[in-house]
Enzyme design. Structure first.
Site, PDB file in Angstrom:
ATOM      1  N   GLU A 147       1.082 -10.633   1.966  1.00 14.45           N
ATOM      2  CA  GLU A 147      -0.047 -11.079   2.780  1.00 14.45           C
ATOM      3  C   GLU A 147      -0.431 -12.489   2.357  1.00 14.45           C
ATOM      4  O   GLU A 147       0.003 -12.983   1.319  1.00 14.45           O
ATOM      5  CB  GLU A 147      -1.255 -10.154   2.609  1.00 14.45           C
ATOM      6  CG  GLU A 147      -1.806 -10.141   1.189  1.00 14.45           C
ATOM      7  CD  GLU A 147      -3.277  -9.793   1.105  1.00 14.45           C
ATOM      8  OE1 GLU A 147      -3.981  -9.754   2.128  1.00 14.45           O
ATOM      9  OE2 GLU A 147      -3.746  -9.575  -0.032  1.00 14.45           O
ATOM     10  N   SER A 154      -8.572 -14.375  -5.523  1.00 16.02           N
ATOM     11  CA  SER A 154      -9.114 -14.224  -6.870  1.00 16.02           C
ATOM     12  C   SER A 154      -8.086 -14.558  -7.950  1.00 16.02           C
ATOM     13  O   SER A 154      -6.898 -14.711  -7.673  1.00 16.02           O
ATOM     14  CB  SER A 154      -9.627 -12.808  -7.061  1.00 16.02           C
ATOM     15  OG  SER A 154      -8.574 -11.908  -6.872  1.00 16.02           O
ATOM     16  N   LYS A 368      -1.756  -0.644   7.599  1.00 16.28           N
ATOM     17  CA  LYS A 368      -2.824  -1.497   7.056  1.00 16.28           C
ATOM     18  C   LYS A 368      -3.973  -1.709   8.031  1.00 16.28           C
ATOM     19  O   LYS A 368      -3.759  -2.178   9.153  1.00 16.28           O
ATOM     20  CB  LYS A 368      -2.253  -2.877   6.701  1.00 16.28           C
ATOM     21  CG  LYS A 368      -1.191  -2.860   5.622  1.00 16.28           C
ATOM     22  CD  LYS A 368      -0.877  -4.287   5.167  1.00 16.28           C
ATOM     23  CE  LYS A 368       0.094  -4.275   4.012  1.00 16.28           C
ATOM     24  NZ  LYS A 368       0.297  -5.643   3.477  1.00 16.28           N
ATOM     25  N   ARG A 455       1.115 -10.215 -10.768  1.00 16.44           N
ATOM     26  CA  ARG A 455       0.444  -8.938 -11.043  1.00 16.44           C
ATOM     27  C   ARG A 455       1.510  -7.863 -11.156  1.00 16.44           C
ATOM     28  O   ARG A 455       2.449  -7.838 -10.370  1.00 16.44           O
ATOM     29  CB  ARG A 455      -0.542  -8.590  -9.927  1.00 16.44           C
ATOM     30  CG  ARG A 455      -1.813  -9.423 -10.005  1.00 16.44           C
ATOM     31  CD  ARG A 455      -2.692  -9.198  -8.815  1.00 16.44           C
ATOM     32  NE  ARG A 455      -2.013  -9.564  -7.580  1.00 16.44           N
ATOM     33  CZ  ARG A 455      -2.485  -9.311  -6.369  1.00 16.44           C
ATOM     34  NH1 ARG A 455      -3.631  -8.683  -6.220  1.00 16.44           N
ATOM     35  NH2 ARG A 455      -1.806  -9.677  -5.301  1.00 16.44           N
TER      36      ARG A 455
HETATM   37  P1  ADP Z   1      -5.328  -6.498   0.229  1.00 13.57           P
HETATM   38  O1  ADP Z   1      -5.786  -7.565   1.144  1.00 13.57           O
HETATM   39  O2  ADP Z   1      -6.265  -5.344   0.156  1.00 13.57           O
HETATM   40  O3  ADP Z   1      -4.926  -7.014  -1.123  1.00 13.57           O
HETATM   41  P2  ADP Z   1      -2.465  -6.087   0.635  1.00 13.57           P
HETATM   42  O4  ADP Z   1      -1.780  -6.202   1.929  1.00 13.57           O
HETATM   43  O5  ADP Z   1      -2.220  -7.136  -0.366  1.00 13.57           O
HETATM   44  O6  ADP Z   1      -4.017  -5.893   0.919  1.00 13.57           O
HETATM   45  O7  ADP Z   1      -2.073  -4.684   0.002  1.00 13.57           O
HETATM   46  C1  ADP Z   1      -2.555  -4.243  -1.244  1.00 13.57           C
HETATM   47  C2  ADP Z   1      -1.401  -3.865  -2.169  1.00 13.57           C
HETATM   48  O8  ADP Z   1      -0.576  -2.886  -1.544  1.00 13.57           O
HETATM   49  C3  ADP Z   1      -0.466  -5.012  -2.497  1.00 13.57           C
HETATM   50  O9  ADP Z   1      -0.946  -5.740  -3.610  1.00 13.57           O
HETATM   51  C4  ADP Z   1       0.838  -4.298  -2.778  1.00 13.57           C
HETATM   52  O10 ADP Z   1       0.878  -3.804  -4.104  1.00 13.57           O
HETATM   53  C5  ADP Z   1       0.779  -3.110  -1.842  1.00 13.57           C
HETATM   54  N1  ADP Z   1       1.509  -3.420  -0.579  1.00 13.57           N
HETATM   55  C6  ADP Z   1       0.994  -4.028   0.500  1.00 13.57           C
HETATM   56  N2  ADP Z   1       1.925  -4.191   1.463  1.00 13.57           N
HETATM   57  C7  ADP Z   1       3.061  -3.668   0.977  1.00 13.57           C
HETATM   58  C8  ADP Z   1       4.384  -3.527   1.490  1.00 13.57           C
HETATM   59  N3  ADP Z   1       4.706  -3.944   2.705  1.00 13.57           N
HETATM   60  N4  ADP Z   1       5.308  -2.944   0.692  1.00 13.57           N
HETATM   61  C9  ADP Z   1       4.999  -2.502  -0.546  1.00 13.57           C
HETATM   62  N5  ADP Z   1       3.768  -2.602  -1.090  1.00 13.57           N
HETATM   63  C10 ADP Z   1       2.798  -3.184  -0.352  1.00 13.57           C
HETATM   64 MG    MG Z   2      -5.846  -9.659   0.707  1.00 13.32          MG
HETATM   65 MG    MG Z   3      -3.386  -8.315  -1.517  1.00 13.65          MG
END
Ligand code: ADP
Ligand code: MG
Ligand code: MG
Length: 479
Positions: A147, A154, A368, A455
């Site tokens: 994303e 942060s 999501k 991370r």
């Molecule tokens: P947020 O905006 O809440 O951080 P993210 O899209 O980053 O949302 O999703 C949160 C976490 O979920 C990510 O840090 C990652 O660890 C996991 N995640 C998100 N999308 C994927 C994906 N397509 N494949 C595997 N893990 C994912």
């Molecule tokens: Mg985010």
């Molecule tokens: Mg994220």
């Protein structure tokens, strides 16, 4: 494969691990690599009370240099892309029009955006402090974007410190692991972000103006923010407000008539830096929404503006991945190719075929909603159940979500340190690249890659947030 090549310490190193953990946790305390301790109820509101070292990985995670370069190269392109997309108000409104029907939070943000469109509000000075997150897909060995965060990205403060911690530990113990501290890239994320804020202040061009950081009333990650404040105060000769209680409401009541300059305590605010406002929890009443609108209407530089904020939504990420959409915003074909290469599969839920596939094989997808801050996504069997339920509900219920290809990074062994205790675990990592962008009309003042954040989390955990308690802070080791 040798133990070291697998990232697993040999026997002598394993014996030193206990000593390293003590050295490292002491270093954290001495250098401000700390967060508020959940166990102390005052730790999120009173600075200096109830601190604990931030959870960290004892040694940095290996990353091929080619992927590191690729991620760094993408930063200025994404910065520019965000800016271009932000200027296309109709694209943002249209792309989010269905989401709006079923998601109140997105709808409120869009309403502010629509009001700004109606008054033809122009943001001449535009500041973006972003973080683009990636995982390395093991099957294709490609770096894929998770994303792009355009609000409240942060850990620029604590992330920079972890790189320093790892270099220090490697200088002392690296011979045991065949590691060289020069392979940990320098990380200046917090001073770079401070520099970008200072330059935005400079472009605003009012000597007596201040920078205002908007924070949550309770924030266990406050030291990450204090690090930014420290860099600003030490390096730049102007004042900074760091609010600590219900900031949006207070600012609203202090100055609730619209006027061009946003004024606090008699001082014009030049830059509003949001470290809050990205979740519905930050708007407990109408007063916070009114404050957000007021700020948006003012002449202050908003980081982010409502447009920048919307560009960072999951829905826009998915829309940008559709065929021919990037071409609307970027001319340079090479840049388009570079960006497209890091896009994972992303789908809107009006695609019936993909919904069917996700119900059949939910483990290959992530569902999501339009939320930030970790802990909101849906994985595994819950993807199937949620999709079936939403289909039954009918209407536009599905439009609140997007579907994303699940990325499977290769797992490796790491030592994770939390609360002074070290655990070895099979882990996967997510690389975040910070980007700073500042523009004043036609002049691009700054467009840079500005440090990084690694991370690491146990491979069995779906989510990845550090603040949300899923992951630890890490840095990287170039191979
Ligand atoms: P947020 O905006 O809440 O951080 P993210 O899209 O980053 O949302 O999703 C949160 C976490 O979920 C990510 O840090 C990652 O660890 C996991 N995640 C998100 N999308 C994927 C994906 N397509 N494949 C595997 N893990 C994912
Ligand atoms: Mg985010
Ligand atoms: Mg994220």
């Amino acid at each position: 494969m040798s133990a070291a090549a697998e990232g697993r310490p040999p026997a002598a190193a394993a014996a030193a691990a206990g000593e390293m953990v003590r050295e490292a946790t002491a270093w954290c305390a001495l250098h401000g690599l700390v967060v508020g301790d959940r166990a102390d109820p005052r730790s999120g509101t009173v600075p200096g009370v109830g601190l604990v070292h931030a959870p960290f990985s004892l040694l940095p995670t290996h990353l091929p240099e080619s992927h590191w370069r690729q991620a760094c190269e993408l930063a200025p392109i994404f910065n520019e892309l965000v800016d271009r997309v932000s200027l296309d108000g109709d694209f943002l409104q249209d792309s989010l029009s269905k989401t709006k029907q079923v998601d109140d939070f997105t709808s409120r943000l869009l309403e502010i955006h629509r009001k700004m469109m109606e008054i033809n509000k122009e943001e001449n000075i535009r500041l973006g402090l972003h973080r683009s997150d990636y995982m390395l897909d093991s099957e294709t060995n490609s770096l894929l974007q998770i994303e792009l965060n355009t609000i409240s990205a942060s850990f620029p403060g604590l992330g920079s410190l972890v790189s320093e911690l790892h270099r220090t530990l490697i200088d002392q113990y690296g011979h045991l692991f065949c590691l060289d501290s020069k392979r940990v890239p320098g990380n200046e994320a917090s001073s770079q972000f401070a520099k970008a804020l200072a330059r935005a202040w400079n472009e605003f061009n009012v000597d007596s103006a201040v920078i205002m950081m908007i924070v949550q009333p309770e924030e266990r990650n406050m030291y990450d923010q204090y690090w930014l404040a420290k860099h600003l105060k030490e390096s730049y000769p102007f004042m900074l407000f760091l609010s600590s209680t219900c900031p949006l409401t207070i600012h609203y009541t202090w100055h609730n008539d619209y006027q061009e300059n946003f004024v606090r305590d008699g001082k014009t605010v030049s830059v509003v830096y949001f470290r809050a406002g990205y979740t519905p929890n930050d708007y407990p009443s109408e007063a916070e929404w009114a404050a957000r609108l007021l700020l948006e209407q003012s002449s202050a530089v908003k980081c982010p503006s409502i447009s920048y904020h919307l560009v960072g939504t999951k829905k826009i990420q998915q829309e940008l991945a559709r065929p021919k959409v990037l071409e609307r915003f970027l001319e340079n074909k090479e840049e388009i190719t570079k960006i497209r290469k890091c896009f994972a599969g992303l789908w809107s839920l009006d695609d019936e075929e993909i919904v069917k596939s996700a119900i059949q094989k939910p483990e290959l997808f992530v569902l999501k909603p339009q939320r930030e801050g970790g802990g909101n996504n849906i994985y595994g069997i819950d993807v199937r159940e949620t999709l079936i339920r939403l289909q039954k509900e009918g209407g536009d219920a599905l439009a609140a979500y997007i579907l994303m290809q699940r990325i499977f990074p290769k797992a490796s062994l790491s030592n994770l340190v939390r609360g002074g205790v070290c655990h070895e675990a099979l882990t996967i990592s997510e690389l975040g690249i910070y980007g700073a962008y500042l523009r004043n009309n036609d002049k691009v003042v700054m467009n840079e890659q500005s440090g990084y954040l690694m991370r690491t989390k146990v491979s069995s955990s779906d989510e990845g947030g550090v603040a949300a308690g899923f992951a630890v802070l890490d840095s990287l080791y170039l191979t």
